[in-house]
Design an enzyme around this catalytic site. Structure first.
Site, mmCIF file in Angstrom:
data_model
loop_
_atom_site.group_PDB
_atom_site.id
_atom_site.type_symbol
_atom_site.label_atom_id
_atom_site.label_comp_id
_atom_site.label_asym_id
_atom_site.label_seq_id
_atom_site.Cartn_x
_atom_site.Cartn_y
_atom_site.Cartn_z
ATOM 1 N N ARG A 1 0.680 -1.470 -0.298
ATOM 2 C CA ARG A 1 -0.177 -0.010 -0.456
ATOM 3 C C ARG A 1 0.695 1.708 0.196
ATOM 4 N NH1 ARG A 1 -5.866 0.242 3.062
ATOM 5 N NH2 ARG A 1 -6.019 -1.315 0.903
ATOM 6 N N LYS B 1 -7.449 -14.355 5.307
ATOM 7 C CA LYS B 1 -7.985 -14.114 3.997
ATOM 8 C C LYS B 1 -7.750 -15.335 3.520
ATOM 9 C CE LYS B 1 -8.157 -10.235 2.020
ATOM 10 N NZ LYS B 1 -7.579 -9.209 0.882
ATOM 11 N N LYS C 1 1.478 -8.103 4.888
ATOM 12 C CA LYS C 1 1.019 -6.048 3.396
ATOM 13 C C LYS C 1 2.243 -5.606 4.048
ATOM 14 C CE LYS C 1 -2.822 -4.579 2.181
ATOM 15 N NZ LYS C 1 -4.145 -5.614 1.679
ATOM 16 N N SER D 1 -4.058 -6.907 -10.708
ATOM 17 C CA SER D 1 -5.178 -8.070 -9.729
ATOM 18 C C SER D 1 -6.988 -7.595 -9.766
ATOM 19 C CB SER D 1 -4.467 -8.025 -8.682
ATOM 20 O OG SER D 1 -4.326 -6.613 -7.612
ATOM 21 N N ALA E 1 -13.690 0.944 -1.366
ATOM 22 C CA ALA E 1 -12.919 1.899 -1.093
ATOM 23 C C ALA E 1 -11.624 1.828 -0.006
ATOM 24 C CB ALA E 1 -13.548 3.424 -0.885
ATOM 25 N N ALA F 1 -13.126 -4.219 -0.351
ATOM 26 C CA ALA F 1 -12.424 -3.293 0.579
ATOM 27 C C ALA F 1 -12.134 -4.410 1.263
ATOM 28 C CB ALA F 1 -12.984 -2.018 0.962
ATOM 29 N N ASN F 2 -10.460 -3.837 2.053
ATOM 30 C CA ASN F 2 -9.822 -5.046 2.679
ATOM 31 C C ASN F 2 -10.703 -4.157 4.641
ATOM 32 O OD1 ASN F 2 -8.251 -6.754 2.383
ATOM 33 N ND2 ASN F 2 -7.126 -4.841 1.094
HETATM 34 N N1 PHE Z 1 -3.687 -5.975 -2.494
HETATM 35 C C1 PHE Z 1 -3.903 -7.630 -2.174
HETATM 36 C C2 PHE Z 1 -4.808 -8.327 -1.148
HETATM 37 O O1 PHE Z 1 -5.158 -6.803 -0.096
HETATM 38 C C3 PHE Z 1 -2.997 -7.879 -1.925
HETATM 39 C C4 PHE Z 1 -2.275 -8.691 -3.570
HETATM 40 C C5 PHE Z 1 -2.538 -8.280 -4.533
HETATM 41 C C6 PHE Z 1 -1.539 -9.299 -3.349
HETATM 42 C C7 PHE Z 1 -1.664 -9.636 -5.901
HETATM 43 C C8 PHE Z 1 -0.695 -10.556 -4.377
HETATM 44 C C9 PHE Z 1 -0.885 -9.833 -5.336
HETATM 45 O O2 PHE Z 1 -5.979 -9.054 -1.524
#
Ligand code: PHE
Length: 359
Positions: A47, A71, A83, A152, A244, A266-267
């Site tokens: 991030r 996850k 992260k 992604s 978001a 969103a996470n």
């Molecule tokens: N941004 C993705 C998530 O929060 C993380 C991710 C993307 C990890 C692509 C590896 C490859 O899940």
């Protein structure tokens, strides 16, 4: 020294490893939070964002890393959670940005694969190319030109759409999204692709974004309706999809929300655990973010390491999300179930299981 670096750090955390590299003279910090490697290499996006304090950035990295552990674990995948956050100054030169990404790549490399990363909020496949110059082979989601799997967002969006269908099936008795009123909050990497899928399925899509430019580009492309970010809860929706930043679901916000289902990309959507009770009182089905938004983190490494085709990757994402939700629905009591607790329990069980196997 900039003020952001002078706040005290008080960080109780159950994660495995925290790496913080601070360069106050440049207003930059690199944070890698490895929450767990119990199930496999700790994986999570990078991030890139400005924060009010270093502490805020570290806490964000820690919470997001824990979310990644959940996850992968809830989906039964062999990866751990992590992260990285690059705390960026409000403005920086392309040179400083590039130098920071290269330094970060070296740090990733020095961890020898214990931490593996990909794109996240504020970072792009082009950034992964730069990070990969020093961080390969532990950097996923590079551009197609650089031999990566690219963006992604579409994979995450496909998983969110699948979750919405599954939840609608349970709540409304049909998975058909045609005519369903859905609010998508955030029209970035995940939200914009989700809107495309929902429009294809015939949903009545509403969108909101603090970034007016992004919002306008999706209105023109998909002919959807928009609502001002301050007024999103004045309407009624069947489904609300937060795509978001995290923390959007506060007790106050939930008092105002009128919808039947919440399922988004969103996470860390829940601002605090008490929100679950508030959602339960209103009879809203909250599908936990970490059970829904696995798409990118599953597909991108799968395409790059396992050589999945694009179709295979989409199928795996849909199957994985579907299976996880079916398990949650099966375990849930009648009424408005607390899927968050059920999913966390399931993730923990999978983690414990792995530890037993390791012994
Ligand atoms: N941004 C993705 C998530 O929060 C993380 C991710 C993307 C990890 C692509 C590896 C490859 O899940």
């Amino acid at each position: 020294m900039p003020e952001i670096f002078t706040h005290p750090l008080e960080l109780p955390w159950e994660g495995a490893r925290l790496i913080v590299e601070v360069t106050p003279s440049q207003g930059v910090a690199i944070i890698i939070a490895i929450h767990s490697t119990a199930l496999g290499p700790a994986t999570g996006g990078t991030r890139i964002k400005s924060y009010d304090s270093l502490a805020a950035a570290v806490i964000d990295a820690q919470r997001l890393a824990e979310g990644m552990t959940c996850k992968f674990a809830v989906a039964g995948l062999k990866r751990g959670g992590a992260k990285a956050v690059i705390l960026a100054p409000e403005t920086w030169s392309p040179e400083l940005r590039r130098a920071t990404l290269l330094r970060y790549g070296s740090l990733v490399q020095s961890l020898g694969g214990a931490f593996q990363t990909g794109p996240d909020v504020g970072s792009t496949p082009e950034d992964m190319d730069v990070i990969g110059e020093t961080g390969s082979p532990f950097v996923f989601g590079k551009t197609l030109e650089a031999g990566g799997a690219g963006d992604s967002g579409p994979y995450t969006a496909a998983g969110v759409a699948e979750a919405m269908q599954a939840a609608c099936g349970k709540v409304f008795g049909t998975e058909n999204l045609s005519g369903r009123r859905v609010l998508v909050q955030g029209t970035g990497a995940v939200g914009s692709h989700l809107i495309a899928l929902l429009r294809e399925a015939g949903a009545d899509v509403w969108a909101t974004d603090v970034n007016q430019e992004k919002l306008h580009s999706v209105i023109e492309k998909y002919h959807i309706r928009t609502v001002h970010p301050d007024k999103i809860f004045e309407n009624q929706y069947d489904v609300f999809s937060p795509c978001a930043l995290g923390g959007i679901l506060t007790v106050e916000a939930v008092k105002k929300i009128s919808c039947k289902i919440i399922a988004g990309g969103a996470n860390n959507q829940l601002a605090e655990p008490a929100v679950m009770q508030a959602l339960g009182r209103k009879g809203i089905w909250y599908i936990p973010d970490f059970a829904v938004n696995i798409g990118g983190a599953l597909a991108i490494p799968g395409i790059e390491l396992e050589k999945w085709s694009i179709d295979e990757a989409y199928n795996k994402v849909r199957q994985t999300v579907r299976q996880t939700l079916e398990t949650l629905f099966r375990l849930a009591p009648e009424g408005t179930p607390d899927f968050e607790s059920i999913a966390r329990k399931l993730a923990k069980e999978n983690l414990n299981q792995s530890q037993i196997q390791l012994i």
